[in-house]
Design an enzyme around this catalytic site. Structure first.
Site, PDB file in Angstrom:
ATOM      1  N   TYR A 194       5.529  34.496   5.939  1.00 54.64           N
ATOM      2  CA  TYR A 194       6.857  34.967   6.268  1.00 54.64           C
ATOM      3  C   TYR A 194       7.761  34.626   5.236  1.00 54.64           C
ATOM      4  CZ  TYR A 194      11.289  34.330   8.810  1.00 54.64           C
ATOM      5  OH  TYR A 194      12.607  34.463   9.096  1.00 54.64           O
TER       6      TYR A 194
ATOM      7  N   LYS B   6      10.466  33.535  18.417  1.00 56.83           N
ATOM      8  CA  LYS B   6       9.667  34.808  18.716  1.00 56.83           C
ATOM      9  C   LYS B   6       8.933  34.780  20.211  1.00 56.83           C
ATOM     10  CE  LYS B   6      10.961  35.020  14.382  1.00 56.83           C
ATOM     11  NZ  LYS B   6      10.264  34.594  13.268  1.00 56.83           N
TER      12      LYS B   6
ATOM     13  N   ARG C 125      19.387  12.650  19.730  1.00 59.99           N
ATOM     14  CA  ARG C 125      18.959  13.356  18.486  1.00 59.99           C
ATOM     15  C   ARG C 125      17.517  12.776  18.387  1.00 59.99           C
ATOM     16  NH1 ARG C 125      20.038  10.240  14.321  1.00 59.99           N
ATOM     17  NH2 ARG C 125      22.093  10.295  14.463  1.00 59.99           N
TER      18      ARG C 125
ATOM     19  N   ASP D 162       0.438  28.228  10.686  1.00 61.13           N
ATOM     20  CA  ASP D 162       1.895  28.861  11.432  1.00 61.13           C
ATOM     21  C   ASP D 162       1.451  29.862  12.445  1.00 61.13           C
ATOM     22  OD1 ASP D 162       3.908  30.522  12.194  1.00 61.13           O
ATOM     23  OD2 ASP D 162       4.831  30.524  10.219  1.00 61.13           O
TER      24      ASP D 162
HETATM   25  C1  LIG Z   1      10.609  33.996  12.174  1.00 61.92           C
HETATM   26  C2  LIG Z   1       9.382  33.003  11.694  1.00 61.92           C
HETATM   27  C3  LIG Z   1       9.465  32.018  10.905  1.00 61.92           C
HETATM   28  C4  LIG Z   1      10.921  31.420  10.860  1.00 61.92           C
HETATM   29  O1  LIG Z   1      11.358  30.924  12.306  1.00 61.92           O
HETATM   30  P1  LIG Z   1      13.128  30.851  12.749  1.00 61.92           P
HETATM   31  O2  LIG Z   1      12.789  30.538  13.922  1.00 61.92           O
HETATM   32  O3  LIG Z   1      13.336  32.437  12.400  1.00 61.92           O
HETATM   33  O4  LIG Z   1      13.615  30.023  11.890  1.00 61.92           O
HETATM   34  C5  LIG Z   1       8.359  31.267  10.493  1.00 61.92           C
HETATM   35  N1  LIG Z   1       7.254  31.820  10.583  1.00 61.92           N
HETATM   36  C6  LIG Z   1       6.985  32.942  11.139  1.00 61.92           C
HETATM   37  C7  LIG Z   1       5.402  33.694  11.056  1.00 61.92           C
HETATM   38  C8  LIG Z   1       8.282  33.666  11.590  1.00 61.92           C
HETATM   39  O5  LIG Z   1       7.843  34.992  12.094  1.00 61.92           O
END
Ligand SMILES: *Cc1c(COP(=O)(O)O)cnc(C)c1O
Length: 388
Positions: A102, A198, A50, A173
């Site tokens: 998001y 992604k 962890r 982000d």
């Molecule tokens: C998909 C996404 C998230 C969340 O990520 P997950 O891996 O689906 O939990 C956060 N920010 C952006 C810009 C995203 O496209």
């Protein structure tokens, strides 16, 4: 010698020694929960997965290196990363957040952070006067650029100057552009967040999230939080994401090229009323993007003439998949209103310009002729139906 981004995706200089025993090219998957001690007070440096696992640590170093950070933590999803980041704050704290984000981030802030006593100013960071929203309790400015899904572009360097002046954190982000195309830490941000699900993973098969920083104190807090909360990514998923990152540069180059082509093609279509792609010179963020990133990415948002046409497109695509998510080798088409942004309050959605005629495309790495071919057929079929 400094390395280029493509090389950094494939080789982590400092870890190349770790494969010396067997000559393995691929970093091993250390599928273990715990670690034996050689004696009392003699740890190998790993006590429990962890807190730290060699495979995860390798991935964390790769991602930190790509973002020009000094350290990263790897989590089980992007939302796990954002939720862990929010643990930096306490009741009474205030954050300034981008209005267009998001949908999952907005859901977290609205439903969990607010309950925990944290308040938000939701503004358009690309155009509003950010400084006028900063108060004594403001702890951070949280942005995406380009935003999901409306592709608003914020000048990271300009916002970082405001953040520094008021001693608040700037958090970016960077999921949409990836470290291959944009490095917020270099532009003055304090923290970078990724959904590794992604582009970093790149194959629509694994969930992952990252928090990257170049600040030792913040890093220590993130490591403490990760060990305490336990939302770290598994060794096997760490390996999958690391394998995905090895081809990040070629995937980004190809999907961006496809996206540029498709954005221009969409502009010519009668059923399309607006194409929002920051690589089009008419996009209001075009010049800022040229200054702060090395490309425009492969996400396109467009508006069609009606809700009915939008739904018909989603029904008719075949090779292009109607699915949530983005950043994989497969081209995906998303309907933000009922998918990624369904939980965003309607009035905010509408204020941001997300309507029932808004469609988002994550362009993959297929042959662009095949993508255009499919879209052409879909659009022609719909046009014929309209004409009766
Ligand atoms: C998909 C996404 C998230 C969340 O990520 P997950 O891996 O689906 O939990 C956060 N920010 C952006 C810009 C995203 O496209």
């Amino acid at each position: 010698m400094p390395r280029g981004m493509s090389t950094k995706c494939v080789h982590l200089e400092e870890d190349e020694g770790c494969i010396k025993n067997y000559g393995a090219i691929s970093f091993p998957i250390y599928q273990t929960a715990t670690y034996a001690h050689e004696g009392v007070g003699r740890s190998t440096g790993y006590d429990y997965s962890r807190l730290a696992n060699p495979t995860r640590e390798h991935l964390e170093k790769v991602v930190a290196s790509l973002e020009f950070g000094t350290s990263a933590v790897a989590l089980s999803s992007g939302m796990a990363a954002i939720a862990l980041f929010m643990e930096l704050f306490k009741p009474g704290d205030h954050l300034i957040i981008d209005s267009d984000l998001y949908g999952g981030s907005i859901r977290l802030f609205d439903n969990i952070s607010v309950k925990n006593g944290i308040s938000f100013s939701r503004i358009d960071c690309y155009k509003d006067d950010i400084e006028s929203y900063i108060n004594d309790n403001t702890k951070a400015i949280y942005i995406e650029t380009p935003t999901n899904p409306m592709m608003n572009v914020t000048d990271i360097e300009a916002v970082s100057r405001i953040a520094k002046k008021h001693n608040v954190l700037l958090v970016v982000d960077n999921t949409f552009l990836t470290p291959y195309l944009q490095n917020p830490l270099v532009l003055g941000a304090d923290i970078v967040i990724h959904s590794g699900t992604k582009y970093l993973g790149g194959h629509n098969d694994t969930l992952a999230g990252f928090i990257i920083t170049k600040d030792k104190e913040l890093d220590a807090r993130f490591k403490f939080l990760l060990n305490t909360i336990g939302s770290s990514i598994s060794p096997f998923d760490s390996w999958l994401i690391d394998r995905g990152i090895k081809t990040l540069s070629v995937r980004m180059e190809k999907s961006e090229k496809n996206a540029e082509y498709i954005a221009k093609w969409l502009k010519e279509q009668e059923l399309v009323t607006k194409v929002i792609y920051p690589g089009l010179p008419e996009h209001p963020g075009y010049e800022i993007m040229k200054k702060q990133s090395r490309g425009f990415g492969a996400m396109i948002t467009f508006q069609v003439v009606s809700k009915e046409v939008a739904l018909a497109i989603l029904e008719k695509v075949k090779m292009i998949k109607y699915a949530e998510s983005l950043g994989g080798v497969e081209t995906l088409i998303t309907y933000p209103t009922t998918q990624t942004h369904a939980d965003v309050p309607k009035e905010i959605r509408e204020r941001n310009g997300i309507t029932e005629s808004t469609i988002r495309v994550s362009v993959g790495i297929e042959d662009v002729e095949d993508l255009i071919g499919e879209l052409e057929k879909v659009f022609n079929d719909i046009q014929e139906e309209i004409n009766g």
